[in-house]
Design an enzyme around this catalytic site. Sequence first.
Site, mmCIF file in Angstrom:
data_model
loop_
_atom_site.group_PDB
_atom_site.id
_atom_site.type_symbol
_atom_site.label_atom_id
_atom_site.label_comp_id
_atom_site.label_asym_id
_atom_site.label_seq_id
_atom_site.Cartn_x
_atom_site.Cartn_y
_atom_site.Cartn_z
ATOM 1 N N GLY A 1 13.003 -2.988 1.350
ATOM 2 C CA GLY A 1 11.783 -1.917 1.451
ATOM 3 C C GLY A 1 12.002 -0.684 0.813
ATOM 4 O O GLY A 1 13.185 -0.183 0.693
ATOM 5 N N GLN B 1 10.594 8.004 -0.834
ATOM 6 C CA GLN B 1 11.874 7.907 -1.254
ATOM 7 C C GLN B 1 12.110 8.235 -2.863
ATOM 8 O O GLN B 1 13.419 8.449 -3.116
ATOM 9 C CB GLN B 1 12.614 6.689 -0.848
ATOM 10 C CG GLN B 1 12.897 6.403 0.629
ATOM 11 C CD GLN B 1 13.231 5.079 0.997
ATOM 12 O OE1 GLN B 1 12.424 4.232 1.247
ATOM 13 N NE2 GLN B 1 14.478 4.819 1.045
ATOM 14 N N GLU C 1 9.543 1.825 6.899
ATOM 15 C CA GLU C 1 8.981 2.406 5.649
ATOM 16 C C GLU C 1 7.806 3.120 6.142
ATOM 17 O O GLU C 1 7.603 4.270 5.509
ATOM 18 C CB GLU C 1 8.507 1.140 4.712
ATOM 19 C CG GLU C 1 9.561 0.223 4.352
ATOM 20 C CD GLU C 1 10.602 0.869 3.806
ATOM 21 O OE1 GLU C 1 10.835 2.129 3.323
ATOM 22 O OE2 GLU C 1 12.081 0.169 3.870
HETATM 23 NI NI NI Z 1 14.502 3.878 4.539
#
Ligand code: NI
Length: 170
Positions: free
Chosen positions: A46, A51, A135
């Site tokens: 994921g 990110q 997530e």
């Molecule tokens: Ni993560």
Amino acid sequence: MAILPILCYPDPRLHKVAQPVKAVDDRVRAVLDDMLATMYDANGIGLAATQVDVHERIVVIDVSEERDTPLVLINPEITWASDEKQVGDEGCLSVPGIYDGVERSTAVHVRALDREGQPRTIEAEGLLAVCIQHEMDHLMGKVFVEYLSPLKRNRIKTKLLKQQKQAERA
Ligand code: NI
């Protein structure tokens, strides 16, 4: 498609709160394709947009053995979470090499838009349910190590900062 650099904890950008996607258009689909390429390249299950330093509510997931079942969640909202919880070891592409136990609901229902902008509801359990919760935390600026004790978290921070300095020097 491009492989994007993944932010590494304790990068402060991991704590930004993502904004909702206003329109699912070609720009967003290009972000999705880059995120999927980045997730598969890093062997992750994921990846949240946070990110890769994109602060919009976008998540990609693939928990299949064959790595051929991408799931895309745009503007995801958890509409139901089981009272039943379980502690399982988690890792994160932004916290390389670290695995530790986090308590999560064992099942969730999530409403999200797909890559065509169509609303859909996903009923998830097991690994997928855990992955969705992990997530979606990223979109709120939360990294899984924040569930751990301050002592553990500081050890992880020190270790990763040291690794990052070594990598810069190399
Ligand atoms: Ni993560």
